[in-house]
Design an enzyme around this catalytic site. Sequence first.
Site, PDB file in Angstrom:
ATOM      1  N   TYR A   1      12.789  37.033  39.168  1.00 34.77           N
ATOM      2  CA  TYR A   1      14.114  37.261  40.555  1.00 34.77           C
ATOM      3  C   TYR A   1      15.081  36.319  39.974  1.00 34.77           C
ATOM      4  O   TYR A   1      16.339  36.651  40.993  1.00 34.77           O
ATOM      5  CB  TYR A   1      13.238  37.978  42.032  1.00 34.77           C
ATOM      6  CG  TYR A   1      13.072  39.162  41.632  1.00 34.77           C
ATOM      7  CD1 TYR A   1      13.569  40.772  41.824  1.00 34.77           C
ATOM      8  CD2 TYR A   1      11.142  39.149  41.733  1.00 34.77           C
ATOM      9  CE1 TYR A   1      12.217  41.429  41.892  1.00 34.77           C
ATOM     10  CE2 TYR A   1      11.106  40.813  41.842  1.00 34.77           C
ATOM     11  CZ  TYR A   1      10.941  41.575  42.049  1.00 34.77           C
ATOM     12  OH  TYR A   1      10.825  42.663  41.644  1.00 34.77           O
TER      13      TYR A   1
ATOM     14  N   ARG B   1      -2.825  16.919  29.860  1.00 35.55           N
ATOM     15  CA  ARG B   1      -2.280  18.254  31.065  1.00 35.55           C
ATOM     16  C   ARG B   1      -2.080  17.440  32.209  1.00 35.55           C
ATOM     17  O   ARG B   1      -0.781  17.790  33.084  1.00 35.55           O
ATOM     18  CB  ARG B   1      -3.591  18.757  31.014  1.00 35.55           C
ATOM     19  CG  ARG B   1      -3.580  19.902  32.283  1.00 35.55           C
ATOM     20  CD  ARG B   1      -4.435  20.851  32.506  1.00 35.55           C
ATOM     21  NE  ARG B   1      -5.340  21.596  30.888  1.00 35.55           N
ATOM     22  CZ  ARG B   1      -5.942  22.608  30.874  1.00 35.55           C
ATOM     23  NH1 ARG B   1      -6.836  22.609  31.538  1.00 35.55           N
ATOM     24  NH2 ARG B   1      -6.158  23.102  29.628  1.00 35.55           N
TER      25      ARG B   1
ATOM     26  N   HIS C   1       5.000  26.099  25.231  1.00 39.15           N
ATOM     27  CA  HIS C   1       3.714  25.286  25.914  1.00 39.15           C
ATOM     28  C   HIS C   1       2.837  26.573  26.269  1.00 39.15           C
ATOM     29  O   HIS C   1       3.159  27.619  26.839  1.00 39.15           O
ATOM     30  CB  HIS C   1       4.335  24.608  27.765  1.00 39.15           C
ATOM     31  CG  HIS C   1       3.156  24.290  27.879  1.00 39.15           C
ATOM     32  ND1 HIS C   1       2.521  23.263  28.415  1.00 39.15           N
ATOM     33  CD2 HIS C   1       2.073  24.979  29.548  1.00 39.15           C
ATOM     34  CE1 HIS C   1       1.873  23.402  29.476  1.00 39.15           C
ATOM     35  NE2 HIS C   1       1.286  24.240  29.452  1.00 39.15           N
TER      36      HIS C   1
END
Length: 746
Positions: A121, A30, A76
């Site tokens: 968007y 991570r 993931h």
Amino acid sequence: MNYEGIETLPLQEYTEKAYLDYSMYVILDRALPHLGDGLKPVQRRIVYAMSELGLNAASKHKKSARTVGDVLGKFHPHGDSACYEAMVLMAQPFSYRYTLVDGQGNWGSQDDPKSFAAMRYTESRLTAYAKVLLQELGQGTVNWQPNFDGTLEEPVVLPARLPNVLLNGATGIAVGMATDTPPHNLREVVTACIHLLDHPDASVAELCQFIPAPDFPTEAEIITPATDFISLYEKGNGTFKMRARYEVEDGDVVITALPYQVSGSKVLEQIAAQMQAKKLPLVEDLRDESDHEQPVRLVIVPRSNRVDVEMLMSHLFASTDLERSYRVNMNMIGLNGRPQVKDLRHILSEWLTFRRQTVTRRLQWRLDKVEKRLHLLAGLLVAFLNLDEVIHIIRTEDEPKAVLMQRFDLTEIQADYILDTKLRQLARLEEMKIRGEQDELQQEREELLSLLGSDTRLTALIRQELQEDARLYGDKRRSPLRERAAAQVLDETALTPSEPVTVVVSKMGWIRAAKGHEIDPITLSYKQGDGFLTAARGRSSQLVVLMDNSGRTYALPANGLPSARGQGEPLTGKLSPPAGAQFQYALMGKDTDQYLLASVEGYGFLCSLADMQSRNKSGKVTLTAGDGVAILPPLLVSHVETDTLVLVSSSGFLLVISLQDLPVLSKGKGNKLISLKKDDLGIAGETLQFAAILPAGASITIHSGKKFKTIKGSELDEYRGERAKRGKLLPKGFQNVSGLEIGGNQ
């Protein structure tokens, strides 16, 4: 209850193992980047997922939600917002030195990096630089591992052609460790890599000739000395500073570049807060003129053209984010799979080892492909030269594969390839084409074997590819290196413009400041029942020292006082004098100015103005006088060596003493100046009535009612004496002194 068949563990052992497992997951999967490709797992999965979607630099942009969905669904399984934020970071040119994602839409701004639009968007694709990480992916260069549900495979690490761990850097917090690797310039890093290839024993100091410092996306200056960076790169951790760049345009200060990850709006807020607190009187106005063409343009308007811009900016560098310190901790997962803080040489040499392994695997993979193709072409050539017989065997034999292998001494792979070849393709083949391809592949095979068999040639290939990538993706350094003097926070007096002011104190303890020295404080308007008490003339950059009737002194900055256009403010709102104290005198001047402080009991000493100043609201006891003992007005001393002190007692005794006989103290009662007569009970009935500084050659005029007498020359010498003496009685008719006046030179 029956616990048979259930494994039992002590709680301590279970929690310790669970926490260690979690810690290792956070560290390895991570938070920390891998030295090979410089990426954390989420970044690597985003880049790989985008490549699998065909979102290369030449393709059309696709909705970011599509990419995030693929990353979460295939590789993931974590939060979409965290994944999208990691993607945004790789797309922001002000956050990443060499961006991996090419974004379309609102991807945030330097002023507010978190202001990016939602992933539904924005659109994205990979940048051309991302090819550095993906170009050799399908060429047997890296190991693969199953994804979280075992349905797909993902690369363990990407086959980076450049040391991306240094180029883009990384930040992350794991369990018990963190990483802060700054970004660097591609051309500088490649040059250092090439030098290390040619000189494997090169020291960190030698490599720092090529990599002098980090290189950030911003154009702010790196002001830490070069020697500090050598030490930093040798240890793998340390700190350095960046400072904003500015220009002076028509008297205004224009900031054109901010330190890495510093918000322009936050800087303006910090400066405005100082202005509102009246701690920055040198600045009159602030403006943010940033736009698309000039992402950073902050305008600071000084109060006047007399403001020292360098001094002002030094203060702002020290007190705002215009100058910022950065921590370096080059902690990363090495080729051995373990996290470690590495020095610069260790990082580059280990990455070159990774690159050598990657290139070797790529060449070996290509060699295997070439040899396989040559093997097939050899069989195909046999089939072409014996085409009629091959066709006959295929048409007539029940097991044509075995017959072909036996008849023409073919391998199983060659026989399968011939049988899989369509007849029309086989008929179209020409011997020259087959032999031509064989020659090309044979030449390539020899070249590959030569590279794999020669360490020198392999090194030359790595060097050549590094130089080619540096030519394609390299650019000039953005963060200039400038050694600068340390910035210092200036006190308010240094920041205040030095203008003439007159500080006026009223009888009721109200204070105000008027610009200039021409003002007559008596003519100002006062509240009903109030009137003029005292005034002091000085500069706006100075402190005004106030003394009350108990000998306690206080200090206030003149620039913070209310304007004389009004009636001022009560001193009790700014200071905390003891009960019953009344302000009597105001003093201004240089800190080195000396004053005579004396009480009517005849004691006094010399004290500098600096020693009278106190930052405490309650002030400090400078002149110690008994209860009810009056204090004489402080007298400014200009020339201790030549001036003398004139003392007049209430009984009409006059004494002139040398100022050099007086002690210089920071506080206290002082020494006896003149001997005063006491009554039979030991109580002082006589007091020191007047004191004055007498310049060399000046005269004294004694006033007694309407009469006056001027004493000068030899007559004055009769009154000179030693400190603490009684002095000489004035002539009859002038012993009841009502005033003392110092005249001009004789």
